[in-house]
Design an enzyme around this catalytic site. Structure first.
Site, PDB file in Angstrom:
ATOM      1  N   CYS A  12       0.810  -1.229   0.000  1.00 43.95           N
ATOM      2  CA  CYS A  12       0.000   0.000   0.000  1.00 43.95           C
ATOM      3  C   CYS A  12       0.838   1.272   0.000  1.00 43.95           C
ATOM      4  O   CYS A  12       0.340   2.338  -0.336  1.00 43.95           O
ATOM      5  CB  CYS A  12      -0.945   0.009   1.190  1.00 43.95           C
TER       6      CYS A  12
ATOM      7  N   HIS B 281      -3.339   7.055   3.294  1.00 44.86           N
ATOM      8  CA  HIS B 281      -3.783   5.757   2.761  1.00 44.86           C
ATOM      9  C   HIS B 281      -5.192   5.474   3.279  1.00 44.86           C
ATOM     10  O   HIS B 281      -5.477   5.653   4.467  1.00 44.86           O
ATOM     11  CB  HIS B 281      -2.810   4.677   3.248  1.00 44.86           C
TER      12      HIS B 281
ATOM     13  N   ASN C 292     -10.301  -0.235   0.585  1.00 44.49           N
ATOM     14  CA  ASN C 292      -8.843  -0.157   0.512  1.00 44.49           C
ATOM     15  C   ASN C 292      -8.385  -0.690  -0.852  1.00 44.49           C
ATOM     16  O   ASN C 292      -8.502  -1.881  -1.125  1.00 44.49           O
ATOM     17  CB  ASN C 292      -8.247  -0.984   1.658  1.00 44.49           C
TER      18      ASN C 292
HETATM   19  N1  ACO Z   1     -18.350  -8.693  10.408  1.00 41.31           N
HETATM   20  C1  ACO Z   1     -18.753  -8.932  11.661  1.00 41.31           C
HETATM   21  N2  ACO Z   1     -17.915  -9.300  12.644  1.00 41.31           N
HETATM   22  C2  ACO Z   1     -16.614  -9.401  12.342  1.00 41.31           C
HETATM   23  C3  ACO Z   1     -16.130  -9.165  11.052  1.00 41.31           C
HETATM   24  C4  ACO Z   1     -17.053  -8.813  10.058  1.00 41.31           C
HETATM   25  N3  ACO Z   1     -16.700  -8.550   8.789  1.00 41.31           N
HETATM   26  N4  ACO Z   1     -14.803  -9.346  11.037  1.00 41.31           N
HETATM   27  C5  ACO Z   1     -14.440  -9.680  12.282  1.00 41.31           C
HETATM   28  N5  ACO Z   1     -15.538  -9.725  13.078  1.00 41.31           N
HETATM   29  C6  ACO Z   1     -15.607 -10.049  14.501  1.00 41.31           C
HETATM   30  C7  ACO Z   1     -14.386 -10.769  14.991  1.00 41.31           C
HETATM   31  O1  ACO Z   1     -14.500 -12.155  14.746  1.00 41.31           O
HETATM   32  C8  ACO Z   1     -14.407 -10.453  16.478  1.00 41.31           C
HETATM   33  O2  ACO Z   1     -15.338 -11.283  17.098  1.00 41.31           O
HETATM   34  P1  ACO Z   1     -15.046 -11.850  18.597  1.00 41.31           P
HETATM   35  O3  ACO Z   1     -14.959 -10.600  19.457  1.00 41.31           O
HETATM   36  O4  ACO Z   1     -16.245 -12.693  18.869  1.00 41.31           O
HETATM   37  O5  ACO Z   1     -13.747 -12.578  18.488  1.00 41.31           O
HETATM   38  C9  ACO Z   1     -14.975  -9.035  16.517  1.00 41.31           C
HETATM   39  O6  ACO Z   1     -15.614  -8.824  15.239  1.00 41.31           O
HETATM   40  C10 ACO Z   1     -13.913  -7.956  16.717  1.00 41.31           C
HETATM   41  O7  ACO Z   1     -12.851  -8.211  15.865  1.00 41.31           O
HETATM   42  P2  ACO Z   1     -11.555  -7.347  15.861  1.00 41.31           P
HETATM   43  O8  ACO Z   1     -10.596  -7.926  14.865  1.00 41.31           O
HETATM   44  O9  ACO Z   1     -11.074  -7.114  17.245  1.00 41.31           O
HETATM   45  O10 ACO Z   1     -12.147  -5.955  15.339  1.00 41.31           O
HETATM   46  P3  ACO Z   1     -11.406  -4.582  15.118  1.00 41.31           P
HETATM   47  O11 ACO Z   1     -12.098  -3.524  15.843  1.00 41.31           O
HETATM   48  O12 ACO Z   1      -9.911  -4.704  15.287  1.00 41.31           O
HETATM   49  O13 ACO Z   1     -11.667  -4.308  13.565  1.00 41.31           O
HETATM   50  C11 ACO Z   1     -10.565  -4.474  11.459  1.00 41.31           C
HETATM   51  C12 ACO Z   1     -11.198  -5.227  12.608  1.00 41.31           C
HETATM   52  C13 ACO Z   1     -11.633  -3.637  10.782  1.00 41.31           C
HETATM   53  C14 ACO Z   1     -10.006  -5.490  10.472  1.00 41.31           C
HETATM   54  C15 ACO Z   1      -9.430  -3.538  11.995  1.00 41.31           C
HETATM   55  O14 ACO Z   1      -8.604  -4.244  12.876  1.00 41.31           O
HETATM   56  C16 ACO Z   1      -8.606  -2.963  10.883  1.00 41.31           C
HETATM   57  O15 ACO Z   1      -9.086  -2.214  10.050  1.00 41.31           O
HETATM   58  N6  ACO Z   1      -7.309  -3.282  10.855  1.00 41.31           N
HETATM   59  C17 ACO Z   1      -6.439  -2.813   9.774  1.00 41.31           C
HETATM   60  C18 ACO Z   1      -6.655  -3.679   8.572  1.00 41.31           C
HETATM   61  C19 ACO Z   1      -5.928  -3.157   7.368  1.00 41.31           C
HETATM   62  O16 ACO Z   1      -5.759  -1.967   7.190  1.00 41.31           O
HETATM   63  N7  ACO Z   1      -5.502  -4.097   6.504  1.00 41.31           N
HETATM   64  C20 ACO Z   1      -4.764  -3.803   5.343  1.00 41.31           C
HETATM   65  C21 ACO Z   1      -3.407  -3.285   5.717  1.00 41.31           C
HETATM   66  S1  ACO Z   1      -2.149  -3.581   4.642  1.00 41.31           S
HETATM   67  C22 ACO Z   1      -2.713  -2.956   3.278  1.00 41.31           C
HETATM   68  O17 ACO Z   1      -3.335  -1.882   3.281  1.00 41.31           O
HETATM   69  C23 ACO Z   1      -2.540  -3.813   2.063  1.00 41.31           C
END
Ligand code: ACO
Length: 336
Positions: free
Chosen positions: A121, A263, A293
């Site tokens: 990215c 980003h 993204n």
């Molecule tokens: N829908 C519903 N529930 C979900 C989903 C979904 N799509 N995905 C995960 N959950 C659940 C999880 O299983 C978890 O359940 P649990 O509490 O029963 O275990 C709960 O939601 C919370 O999950 P977390 O992973 O703690 O949620 P978080 O607040 O961290 O959000 C997210 C997750 C959106 C992925 C966040 O961490 C994020 O955006 N991280 C950065 C990701 C990113 O930018 N990736 C690309 C980077 S590299 C690049 O850009 C190529």
């Protein structure tokens, strides 16, 4: 790393930008029908409402071709004027030939140096920095930099943790030598990588470590996998650091910056970086709600949209920043 320390009579400016988003829209409601998720969760955790998907017959260089053509038009240049093409992508049409060479042929450009750059990215900012060095050295006048991705080909639409995040698109910028008396110029670029955090975001298959085989495909290793929470923390930390480096290198305070173009991975990451600097949210360019993204394409798409709709004006101070798999990160500060 600071390009502003290079002592040459030449400077680099953005002479034109362009972008392209495919027509097909995938909404959160569509995803609700595909995996166990819902619009409220996606909106609250990411800010994303919809993303674009390339048509099955489109390849990454098709998206890039449209963005590049628009950028050349905006720069009032033709493909013949280009001295170099750098294509930042993690989803090239195929491993060989490079996307840059395929695009060179599609554009009808001269037989100039053309190569792909792998920084996930952060790729567009890495590539812009390379372009800046070649222009500031006096070697080249016009460099085409592309960030383009078709992530829908490497995302598992059964994995709710990743499939909600990503979209397809392309952004392009032509970087050109600035006249000595022109105010427009890149002030500096700042690039980082921390390979120790490489396992936070991985596409494991398709390289020498794991050539594609039936067993690999059965294990879904051809799709991206990530540790979302860890990425989140490191994204905020690294983008804040590289932006601070850009400010310090130029003796500029964040309140002298007119626009931050970060980003577009997650609205909460963007908000956290903004509040780290106490920047007015209206000065942060955000389109992640509509695009998701698009990896290397997010920064040039957001930049192009804000230039075309008149928010970003010539003479204003603009910081671009990104983080990505690697983990890589970077910032570019310019007087647009
Ligand atoms: N829908 C519903 N529930 C979900 C989903 C979904 N799509 N995905 C995960 N959950 C659940 C999880 O299983 C978890 O359940 P649990 O509490 O029963 O275990 C709960 O939601 C919370 O999950 P977390 O992973 O703690 O949620 P978080 O607040 O961290 O959000 C997210 C997750 C959106 C992925 C966040 O961490 C994020 O955006 N991280 C950065 C990701 C990113 O930018 N990736 C690309 C980077 S590299 C690049 O850009 C190529």
């Amino acid at each position: 790393m600071t390009s502003g320390t290079l002592n040459t009579p030449y400077f680099t400016k953005v002479s034109g930008t362009g972008s392209y988003l495919p027509e097909k829209i995938l909404t959160n409601a569509d995803l609700e029908k595909m995996v166990d998720t819902n619009d409220a969760w996606i909106s609250e955790r990411t800010g994303i409402k919809e993303r674009r998907l390339a048509a099955p017959e489109q390849v990454t260089t098709d998206l890039a071709y449209i963005a590049a053509t628009r950028a050349l038009e905006a720069a009032k240049l033709t493909a013949q004027d280009l001295d170099m093409i750098i294509f930042a992508t993690a989803t090239a049409d195929q491993p060989m030939p490079s996307a840059a060479c395929v695009l060179q042929r599609k554009l009808g450009a001269r037989q100039v140096m053309a190569f792909d750059l792998a920084a996930a990215c952060s790729g567009f900012i890495y590539a812009a920095s390379v372009a800046d060095q070649f222009i500031r050295s006096g070697m080249y006048k016009h460099v085409l930099v592309i960030g383009a991705e078709i992530l829908n080909r490497v995302v598992n639409y059964k994995d709710r943790e990743t499939c909600i995040l990503f979209g397809d698109g392309a952004g392009a910028a032509v970087f050109s030598r600035a006249e000595a008396n022109e105010p427009s110029r890149i002030l500096s670029t700042h690039l980082r990588a921390d390979g120790n955090l490489g396992d936070l975001f991985v596409l494991a298959a398709g390289g020498s470590a794991m050539p594609i085989s039936q067993a690999v495909v059965d294990s879904n290793a051809q799709y991206v996998k990530m540790k979302g929470r860890e990425i989140f923390k490191n994204a905020v930390r690294t983008m804040s650091q590289v932006c601070q480096e850009a400010l310090d290198a130029n003796g500029i305070a964040m309140d002298q910056v007119d626009w931050l173009v970060p980003h577009q991975a997650n609205l909460r990451i963007i908000d956290a970086v903004g509040s780290h600097f106490g920047i007015d949210p209206s000065k942060v360019i955000v389109n992640v709600q509509r695009t998701g993204n698009t990896s290397a394409a997010t920064v040039p798409i957001a930049l192009d949209e804000a230039i075309r709709d008149g928010r970003i004006q010539r003479g204003q101070n603009v910081i671009l920043t990104a983080f990505g798999a690697g983990l890589t990160s970077g910032s570019l500060i310019m007087r647009y």
